[in-house]
Design an enzyme around this catalytic site. Structure first.
Site, mmCIF file in Angstrom:
data_model
loop_
_atom_site.group_PDB
_atom_site.id
_atom_site.type_symbol
_atom_site.label_atom_id
_atom_site.label_comp_id
_atom_site.label_asym_id
_atom_site.label_seq_id
_atom_site.Cartn_x
_atom_site.Cartn_y
_atom_site.Cartn_z
ATOM 1 N N ASP A 217 -72.728 23.281 28.999
ATOM 2 C CA ASP A 217 -71.284 23.488 28.707
ATOM 3 C C ASP A 217 -70.473 22.132 29.272
ATOM 4 O OD1 ASP A 217 -68.832 25.239 27.993
ATOM 5 O OD2 ASP A 217 -68.378 24.528 30.269
ATOM 6 N N GLU B 248 -72.680 20.471 24.550
ATOM 7 C CA GLU B 248 -71.470 20.686 24.059
ATOM 8 C C GLU B 248 -70.591 19.398 24.495
ATOM 9 O OE1 GLU B 248 -67.409 23.593 24.393
ATOM 10 O OE2 GLU B 248 -68.516 23.002 26.159
#
Length: 540
Positions: free
Chosen positions: A201, A270
């Site tokens: 993330d 990401e």
């Protein structure tokens, strides 16, 4: 023959655990609920699941604020529950990816509690601390994605700490080698358990500029940032110094070296930076991450020219790297509503699954995308997302894409089979009408079309592993060729709600395929008519 890694060309089904299935009647989805529905997921003909965070957390940002990287929050179950989930997924032939949020922790994490206590404790330098300016204001002009300044005053130390997200999510200091090693150990813990991949993330947020230089201002006409409210002051800056620092490249190589010590593990990053496509090209190489994805197709822009330009720009930069594409996830408005409006046709939902799964790379499909779910309408009094609460009413936050998965639409069941009690977010009545049970009973449903397409895609080497080459076509037609190992497939999409004719390039003699559930092409001698939201494929 060389081995093809499982993640290369894979379709990865994202599960948001709070909203998948509540197995214990507390209104919140959990790990046993996921395990209970894994047969449904496997029947979609996807290759893997990605489970959003289920770790110990105060849930200020619904699990993306981690207080213990190695334990399961009681809200979701236990470590034993995860072990059972992992075993069942593997028995069904599904790979399992988990989220790892390395750049920041919860303020409740033991590391932060120790770090904030004084300036001379063993973890004093584990977070990004800085003195105030002489007038008491924060050390620089950095802003938080969730609104306001990115610095929070801590009276116990008499300093500010950095938070690129919520104030409850303090940023770790990755310039400290001990922090780097600790986070590698946390990733290693789950790889040792047998997970098949890790979704990293906000991975480009790990490092900050050591000198804490101010970010330069962005002209008003360029304040069109992706993935956040249009009135968010975060868009007022070029974010050159609070993320995406050059030191990250060495750390990515350490992550890759760690993953290479295991059999067939995939790492997906990401990435959201000032030039996300360029950052992806840097991050996704044979020595760094296996895959990367950004927010370029998670925006409101959906023209054929934009999609082509995005993919071609990345392809030109990527070299040996491998992309991953998504058009929906837990952070953005659902694609059917974002690209089709409030009254989007079901044909668009069928097309969007085919479109994202036809691009070169791997794919992340978000739960409910296979049902064609529209963005849910969540009233202000039911909002849970602090981002939405802060920016209401111009931006309603992320709750509209996070509402519970609709499994049934039985009369008298207001919760669509998700829970026996009122769920943490309300079920949209339009979702109940598109539930799994309803669509399984209909031969022409979005669900049946998605299943049929994913089964067909799995058997097409050109779609799974092939190159991509775009063809010139007028708006709203998107056309490209996928090629691999002797197979050539033409993919053509009419992105509009009206039929359109396309004059075929002279060198093409396509043999159009009939795919279950899809609106295909209507060929003529040297042209083809594409009905509204057609997704047409041909052998060439």
């Amino acid at each position: 023959m060389t081995h093809t890694p499982w993640w290369r060309g894979a379709v990865i089904y994202q599960i948001y655990p709070r909203s998948f299935l509540d197995s214990n009647g507390d209104g919140v989805g959990d790990l046993p609920g996921i395990t209970e529905r894994l047969d449904y997921v496997a029947a979609l003909a996807v290759d893997a699941i990605w489970i959003s965070p289920f770790f110990t957390s105060p849930m200020a940002d619904f699990g993306y604020d981690i207080a213990d990287y190695r334990d399961v929050d009681p809200l979701f179950g236990t470590v034993a529950d995860f072990d059972r989930l992992l075993a069942k997924a593997h028995a069904l032939g599904l790979k399992v990816m988990i989220d790892q949020v390395l750049s920041h922790t919860s303020e409740a994490h033991a590391w932060f509690r120790e770090s904030r206590a004084s300036r001379d404790n063993p973890r004093a330098d584990w977070y990004v601390w800085a003195d105030a300016r002489p007038d008491g204001t924060p050390p620089n002009n950095w802003l938080s994605i969730f609104g306001g300044v990115a610095w929070q005053w801590e009276p116990r130390r008499g300093q500010y700490y950095l938070h690129n997200f919520l104030a409850a999510q303090p940023d770790l200091n990755f310039h400290n080698p001990e922090v780097q090693a600790a986070q590698l150990d946390n990733v290693r813990f789950w790889l040792d358990k047998g997970v098949d991949g890790v979704r990293l993330d906000a991975i480009n947020f790990c490092f900050h500029d050591r000198a804490l230089r101010d970010n330069p201002p962005k002209p008003a006409e360029l304040r069109t940032g992706r993935g956040f409210s249009p009135d968010n002051p975060y868009a007022f800056q070029y974010h050159l110094y609070n993320n995406t620092q050059p030191e990250m490249l060495d750390y990515l190589e350490r992550l890759r070296a760690l993953s290479d010590g295991y059999t067939d593990v995939g790492m997906l990053g990401e990435i959201s930076s000032e030039d996300s496509l360029a950052t992806m090209a840097e991050y996704v190489t044979p020595r760094r991450l296996h895959m990367g994805y950004s927010f370029e197709l998670l925006t409101d822009e959906s023209s054929a020219a934009y999609i082509r330009s995005t993919v071609e720009t990345l392809e030109a930069k990527l070299g040996e790297g491998w992309p991953c594409w998504a058009i929906s996830n837990h952070d953005v408005q659902r694609a059917v509503s974002r690209w089709g409006g409030a009254d989007a046709a079901e044909a668009l939902a069928r097309q969007l699954v085919a479109l994202v799964c036809a691009l070169r790379g791997s794919v992340c499909l978000y739960q409910g995308e296979e049902l064609g779910l529209v963005e849910a309408d969540v009233p202000f009094e039911a909002l849970q997302d602090p981002y939405g609460v802060a920016f209401w009413p111009t931006f309603k936050g992320r709750d509209g894409c996070r509402t519970p998965m609709p499994w049934t639409s039985d009369a008298g069941d207001a919760h669509a089979g998700f829970s026996q009690v009122a769920p943490w977010l309300p079920v949209d009545a339009r979702h109940a009408a598109r539930s799994v049970a309803v669509q399984e009973a209909e031969t022409d449903s979005v669900l049946q079309a998605a299943r049929a397409f994913l089964r067909w895609r799995r058997a097409q080497p050109a779609l799974v592993l092939g190159s991509i080459r775009f063809l010139d076509a007028p708006e709203p037609v998107l056309a490209f060729v996928r090629e691999h190992d002797g197979q050539s497939l033409l993919a053509v999409f009419n992105l509009s709600a009206q039929p359109v004719a396309w004059d075929l390039p002279s060198q093409l003699s396509p043999r159009w395929l009939e795919l279950a559930g899809q609106i295909g092409a209507q060929p003529q001698d040297s042209s083809v008519t594409l009905p509204a939201y057609a997704a047409a494929f041909a052998e060439i």
